[in-house]
Scaffold this motif. Structure first.
Motif, short mmCIF file in Angstrom:
data_model
loop_
_atom_site.label_atom_id
_atom_site.label_comp_id
_atom_site.label_asym_id
_atom_site.label_seq_id
_atom_site.Cartn_x
_atom_site.Cartn_y
_atom_site.Cartn_z
N ARG A 1 46.01 50.67 43.40
CA ARG A 1 45.63 49.42 42.76
C ARG A 1 44.13 49.23 42.88
O ARG A 1 43.52 49.50 43.91
N VAL B 1 40.79 47.07 43.28
CA VAL B 1 40.41 45.81 43.91
C VAL B 1 38.93 45.54 43.65
O VAL B 1 38.10 46.44 43.75
N ALA C 1 43.69 38.06 39.95
CA ALA C 1 44.73 38.39 40.93
C ALA C 1 46.12 38.46 40.30
O ALA C 1 47.00 39.13 40.82
N SER D 1 47.85 43.30 37.84
CA SER D 1 47.64 44.49 38.66
C SER D 1 47.08 45.62 37.81
O SER D 1 47.72 46.06 36.85
N SER E 1 42.51 50.42 46.35
CA SER E 1 43.05 49.81 47.56
C SER E 1 43.86 50.85 48.33
O SER E 1 44.02 51.98 47.88
#
Length: 81
Positions: free
Chosen positions: A5, A7, A13, A16, A37
């Motif tokens: 994922r 970030v 948020a 994804s 991540s």
């Protein structure tokens, strides 16, 4: 699929995104300080970016299944410091 994922402070948020290369998501979003991540990006989740899912499927379809896919296969970008 073996994607992490993405970030970054500027990513919403509620969606994804999969981390690609050159500090971009697979769908092309670029944010300063973006990184992969420690968590899997799972294309089957409801909040997955559809464009990232399509790109991941296209990329994964091009890689030989026997050697590049599986439980221990994972796409990750090594950063040089």
């Amino acid at each position: 699929m073996r994607w992490e994922r993405a970030v970054a402070d500027g990513l919403p948020a509620e969606v994804s995104h999969a981390f690609g290369i050159f500090d971009r998501t697979l769908c092309g979003i670029q944010e300063a300080g973006m990184s992969p991540s420690d968590y899997w990006w799972l294309p089957e989740r409801e909040n997955t970016c559809g464009a990232c899912r399509e790109a991941a499927e296209a990329i994964d379809d091009r890689w030989p299944q026997a050697t590049m896919r599986g439980e221990d296969a994972r796409v990750s970008v090594a950063r040089q410091r």
